[in-house]
Design an enzyme around this catalytic site. Structure first.
Site, PDB file in Angstrom:
ATOM      1  CG  HIS A   1      -1.667   1.307   1.222  1.00 26.72           C
ATOM      2  ND1 HIS A   1      -2.447   1.636   0.297  1.00 26.72           N
ATOM      3  CD2 HIS A   1      -1.771   2.044   2.395  1.00 26.72           C
ATOM      4  CE1 HIS A   1      -3.055   2.880   0.649  1.00 26.72           C
ATOM      5  NE2 HIS A   1      -2.483   3.052   2.052  1.00 26.72           N
TER       6      HIS A   1
ATOM      7  CG  ASP B   1      -1.090   6.577   2.001  1.00 26.98           C
ATOM      8  OD1 ASP B   1      -2.272   6.647   1.607  1.00 26.98           O
ATOM      9  OD2 ASP B   1      -0.678   6.160   2.957  1.00 26.98           O
TER      10      ASP B   1
ATOM     11  CG  ASP C   1      -4.779   2.933   4.757  1.00 26.27           C
ATOM     12  OD1 ASP C   1      -5.063   3.037   5.739  1.00 26.27           O
ATOM     13  OD2 ASP C   1      -3.673   4.126   4.531  1.00 26.27           O
TER      14      ASP C   1
END
Length: 399
Positions: free
Chosen positions: A175, A177, A275
């Site tokens: 993941h 961002d 998320d």
């Protein structure tokens, strides 16, 4: 069009008032008798400049009069040809302010009750689990659930499952961002590119390996064509679903899908949202309309996770509340535990799971807070560390 014409008329009128006021002020200054009484005299050069400016203002005022006349004629012509009552123009009040009259028509369309039958319980198939009802019934408390803090105590033994029937699903993913603590470029330079480089080398070691990637914005800076890489969701980012407008959700989804089609010829089939702080039914609807067939979600209130786990509902067909013919159904898996990291994804006991998070090996930046550190796997201990019975039990309870 009518609103633009009204704004134009209003702006022109205000300009005229300002010009005329300035003209009066200048004229008053020029003929003020007190100026001579106080002994003040303007030099002839300044008077000449003022007169020139007054002449320019008079010329501008005359031009504006002509412009206003043309605009007025255009507005009258439009209102004469338009259906319904004529448009109401702004008007100037005594206290010196402009007022825009309210619209004579309602600002929304009326809807007949027949168009909203879905809200009253349509004739379609009734859902087995209605989220609106669940939300009303749950207390949303935060009871300590034992090792699985937000759940409930789970007891198991090493022989609760037959090893031959045990199915273990390992989903390597990362993941990333695109915007959080660091800038987009700094994340890529310091972290993301190294993840992608390692991913390629590890996939090449074994053709059975797979890797999931969701954030196309980072992937666009680093391109590889390999059948072992699965693109999930395919959006430019993994968007916030609580506060984002649906225009933004659609826009970033189109951006990512167009890039994938142009550069990889790839079309995502599964959604991956581990998320976002909460999940919106709008996103589920958009994914289904983008031809995705399944999706995974993670950050859900722990009371809901507990309820879904207890009712064996962690996998379900997500349907919109207004859908009466199941055309919006999309298969959804809700992850049962706290987070998407290693300690909270192999089973209900993070103490056991954390032993296999090799980023937390002793001497590193982070460790296992459950006081049982991971051990590096070597040729000498691989048999011991490969799926021990307790871990197998944990995995079985989570599958």
């Amino acid at each position: 069009m009518k609103l633009k014409k009204q704004v134009t008329v209003c702006g022109a009128a205000i300009f005229c008032v300002a010009v005329f006021s300035l003209y009066l002020m200048l004229d008053r200054v020029q003929h003020d008798p007190t100026r001579h009484q106080s002994g003040g005299n303007f030099p002839r050069s300044q008077i000449s400049v003022l007169q020139n400016r007054i002449e320019q203002l008079e010329q501008l005022l005359e031009e504006n009069h002509e412009i206003i006349s043309h605009i007025k004629e255009s507005v009258l012509e439009l209102t004469a040809n338009a259906e319904g009552p004529p448009a109401l123009l702004p008007y100037y009040t005594v206290n010196g302010s402009w007022v825009v009259p309210p619209e004579p028509r309602p600002s929304f369309f009326s809807i007949s009750p027949q168009d909203c039958q879905f809200a009253l319980g349509g004739q379609g198939q009734k859902p087995e689990l209605q989220m609106l009802t669940v939300s009303e019934e749950l207390p949303f408390d935060n009871v300590d659930g034992g090792v699985w803090k937000q759940g409930f105590d789970i007891s198991y033994g090493p022989h609760d499952w037959d090893a031959e029937d045990l199915q273990v699903f390992v989903v390597p993913h990362s993941h990333n961002d695109p915007g959080w603590i660091k800038t987009f470029d700094k994340y890529y330079a310091e972290q993301t590119q190294h993840i992608l480089h390692s991913m390629v080398s590890k996939l090449q070691e074994d053709p059975r390996r797979r890797f999931l990637w969701a954030e196309v914005s980072f992937f666009a800076k680093w391109l590889v064509g390999n059948g072992q890489l699965e693109i999930v969701t395919g959006g430019w980012v993994m968007p916030d679903e609580a506060n984002s407008h649906y225009f933004a959700l659609i826009d970033q989804l189109i951006e990512g899908h167009q890039w994938l089609e142009k550069n990889l010829g790839a079309t995502p089939r599964s959604g991956w949202a581990v998320d976002p702080f909460g999940h919106s039914p709008t996103m589920a609807y958009l994914l289904r309309r983008a031809n995705l067939t399944s999706m995974l979600i993670q950050r859900v209130h722990y009371a809901i996770k507990k309820h879904f786990a207890a009712t064996h509902s962690l996998e379900f067909m997500w349907r919109q509340t207004w859908d009466s013919d199941s055309s919006t159904d999309i298969f959804c898996h809700m992850m049962p535990f706290y987070s998407y990291d290693v300690p909270h994804t192999c089973g209900p006991d993070p103490k056991i799971c954390c032993q296999f998070d090799f980023k937390r090996l002793p001497g590193g930046r982070i460790n296992c807070p459950w006081k049982v550190p991971p051990r590096a796997i070597t040729e000498a201990n691989v048999a011991e560390r490969y799926l021990p019975p307790v871990l197998a039990s944990c995995l079985g309870s989570a599958a």
